[in-house]
Design an enzyme around this catalytic site. Structure first.
Site, PDB file in Angstrom:
ATOM      1  N   GLY A  76       6.429  -5.145  -2.691  1.00  0.00           N
ATOM      2  CA  GLY A  76       7.687  -5.715  -2.193  1.00  0.00           C
ATOM      3  C   GLY A  76       8.066  -4.677  -1.080  1.00  0.00           C
ATOM      4  CB  SER A  77      11.548  -4.278  -0.094  1.00  0.00           C
ATOM      5  OG  SER A  77      11.912  -5.769   0.042  1.00  0.00           O
ATOM      6  CB  THR A  78       8.262   0.063  -2.109  1.00  0.00           C
ATOM      7  OG1 THR A  78       6.792  -0.771  -2.198  1.00  0.00           O
ATOM      8  CG2 THR A  78       8.781  -0.173  -3.171  1.00  0.00           C
ATOM      9  CE  LYS A 111      11.789  -5.552   3.208  1.00  0.00           C
ATOM     10  NZ  LYS A 111      13.040  -6.153   2.717  1.00  0.00           N
TER      11      LYS A 111
END
Length: 599
Positions: free
Chosen positions: A313-315, A317
């Site tokens: 997931g957003s880790t 980004k």
């Protein structure tokens, strides 16, 4: 030998006749002399023989006496069976943590076996053994003892108390074989790191110990090598930190109703793993059998830190942002379009919240905008993005010294299209392990140098290649600090330790394809202290769910982050980090304002 004297010497006979003496007297005198000489010779021979016999008896009785004295002074042992087979190498070195505390060692014990032809009461003995060892079947033992078998293994290892109980049976057909067994004195602690061991080649007087999993298998040859003179294998694990991490992780897993959990604490500069935990776990002293069907992650043997390959997931980004900074495409204040949804062909990309028409690069990270990150990925381009992620280690299994590591191969898109580049930018479409993520975050934390994850403690480590500039890494770290002070990881703002990090909540992939609606992988990846990063912590919860603020929460900001904060609060002092008296309100030009959110 002198010539024999004649009985009637002619000269003496003639001389005696001339003197008028009887010549027969000469013969009789010679006969007497000859007889006496023969008796003397016979006496000498008898005396020599008697002396020889006495000498032989003295030597024999002396040897027997010496042997009896030696046996009396030695330790009693079971009779050893003659064996012409090659000797079994039973030696195995200890395993210690970085401070020399024992994690695995050998314990002298005994094996129990039977020779049925020597048994006096096989049926009665079988019943008595079943009472001592409840897991044994008395009927099965009796059948083995009364059949045609001449050798029966009963127990591969027994305790001293059990040995004495078997001794008390008094059955001559029950015999003991000395051997060493592998002992893990800390029980479940660091179970997935150590892995476990089992017996290999076995004999009645020794058994080979071979590694089954973890470092025991990865270093099996080294641990068994006599050339090392029994020197222990020193791991990078810190037993005290490991204990704290496992304790908090277990509590957090229960509190957040998670199916499983994992955490990795890594030195940001050397890549040494200070703690690695995966739950549920097991006791390597009694290693369970592997699952033969079903989901592998349901087994306590499954090491989520290296075998758990997830969309994180957003880790992810921060990697897109760091690369854009490195390429000079953006700076922390650059504004990008974040109108949601973002339409790309037949695809629609949405944000968790509506963040308005535009956000700065810093706020894209702080608010965790999928739309903003997708636009950054488009600026970078698929091939450059793929090459950068490869430089961070996301295209191959981690080289950590665990036998399970090769199975943790990332799942990489076959075709790197524009939509793939966008989804990978915000953490979907590429799956990797938490250990991959920890190594990549260490690269940002240490100023841009790639690290090699390792479980071996060493005085020095060779610095890896620089994959991003120190400036790009510093700015990325400042944005991660802002995520904690005013973004989705506000619960991780541990006073005095300047935590920087990024949350990630990814829907779990269904085995047959697609995603679950209510099952997620929640991750918090962090570095601390942000002003001079020493350590990286990655903590992941599998299917967490908590009830907070009058609703069910599954996002990392509400699940993984609070658990990670407690881990940092507990282990930072153990790691020798002193809390700062005050934390600066501005870091690299970014205003730090605390807010409670979740993503």
């Amino acid at each position: 030998m002198s010539p024999r004297t004649p009985l009637r010497p002619l000269a003496r006979i003639l001389d005696a006749r001339a003197r008028g003496e009887n010549p027969d007297l000469i013969e009789r005198a010679n006969i007497r002399a000859r007889g006496e000489a023969g008796r003397e010779a016979a006496r000498a021979r008898v005396a020599w023989r008697i002396g020889l016999v006495i000498g032989i008896f003295c030597v024999c009785f002396g040897a027997v006496g010496v042997r009896m004295g030696t046996l009396a002074a030695s330790t009693p042992e079971e009779p050893q069976r003659a064996d012409t087979a090659p000797a079994i190498l039973a030696q195995r070195a200890d395993i210690t943590d970085r401070e020399g505390r024992v994690l695995a060692t050998n314990l002298v014990t005994h094996a129990l076996y039977a020779q049925p032809p020597m048994m006096v009461d096989p049926v009665g003995t079988a019943k008595k053994l079943a009472k001592i060892f409840p897991d044994l079947d008395a009927k099965r033992l009796a059948a083995d003892f009364t059949g045609t078998r001449k050798f029966v293994w009963i127990k591969k290892k027994i305790s001293p108390e059990q040995l004495q109980q078997v001794h008390d049976i008094g059955e001559p057909g029950l015999l003991f074989g000395p051997r060493e067994m592998r002992l893990y004195p800390n029980g479940r602690l660091a179970a997935h790191v150590l892995g476990g061991a089992r017996f290999g080649n076995e004999g009645v007087d020794s058994a080979e110990i071979i590694g089954t999993a973890g470092v025991e298998k990865a270093f099996d040859g080294w641990l068994r090598d006599p050339a090392n003179n029994g020197a222990p294998l020193k791991l990078s694990i810190d037993l005290t930190v490991q204990q704290a991490v496992e304790e908090i992780l277990a509590g957090g897993m229960k509190l957040m109703n998670a199916k499983g959990a994992t955490a990795v604490v890594m030195d940001a500069h050397s890549g040494e793993i200070v703690a690695l935990a995966s739950l549920p776990d097991f006791d390597p002293n009694d290693r369970p059998t592997p699952l033969v069907k079903g989901d592998a992650s349901d087994s306590p043997l499954f090491n989520r830190a290296v075998q758990g390959v997830y969309e994180l997931g957003s880790t992810f980004k921060i990697f897109a942002v760091a690369q854009a900074l490195e390429l000079g495409l953006v700076n922390p204040t650059t504004m990008l379009d974040t109108k949601s949804p973002m339409v790309w062909g037949r695809f629609r990309i949405r944000d968790f919240h509506n963040y308005g028409p535009a956000l700065s690069i810093t706020d894209i990270v702080v608010e965790s905008s999928n739309v903003g990150t997708a636009r950054i990925a488009l600026l970078i381009g698929g091939q450059r993005q793929k090459a950068f992620l490869e430089s961070l280690g996301f295209m191959a299994p981690t080289p950590v010294e665990l036998s399970e590591a090769p199975s943790g191969r990332p799942i990489v898109p076959g075709k790197w299209s524009e939509i793939t580049s966008m989804t990978v930018g915000y953490g979907h479409g590429l799956a990797a392990s938490p250990l991959h993520l920890a190594a990549a975050y260490a690269t940002i934390a240490n100023g841009g140098y790639r690290v090699k994850p390792t479980l071996v403690h060493a005085a020095t480590h060779e610095r890896g290649p620089q994959v991003m500039s120190t400036e790009a890494a510093r700015k990325s770290l400042a944005m991660m600090r802002a995520v904690v002070t005013r973004g989705t990881a506000s619960f991780a703002d541990v006073k005095g330790y300047e935590v920087a990090g990024k949350t990630g909540t990814a829907d779990k992939v269904k085995p047959g394809g697609g995603y679950y609606d209510n099952k997620v992988i929640a991750t918090f990846a962090s570095a601390f202290p942000a002003s001079d990063p020493k350590y990286v912590l990655v903590l992941t919860l599998d299917e967490p769910s908590s009830f907070a603020a009058n609703e069910t929460r599954r996002t990392a900001g509400w699940t993984a982050v609070p658990v990670a904060a407690e881990v940092i609060r507990r282990i930072a002092p153990i790691l020798g980090l002193r809390p700062a008296d005050s934390v600066p309100e501005v870091l690299d030009g970014i205003q730090l304002v605390k807010a409670a959110k979740g993503h």
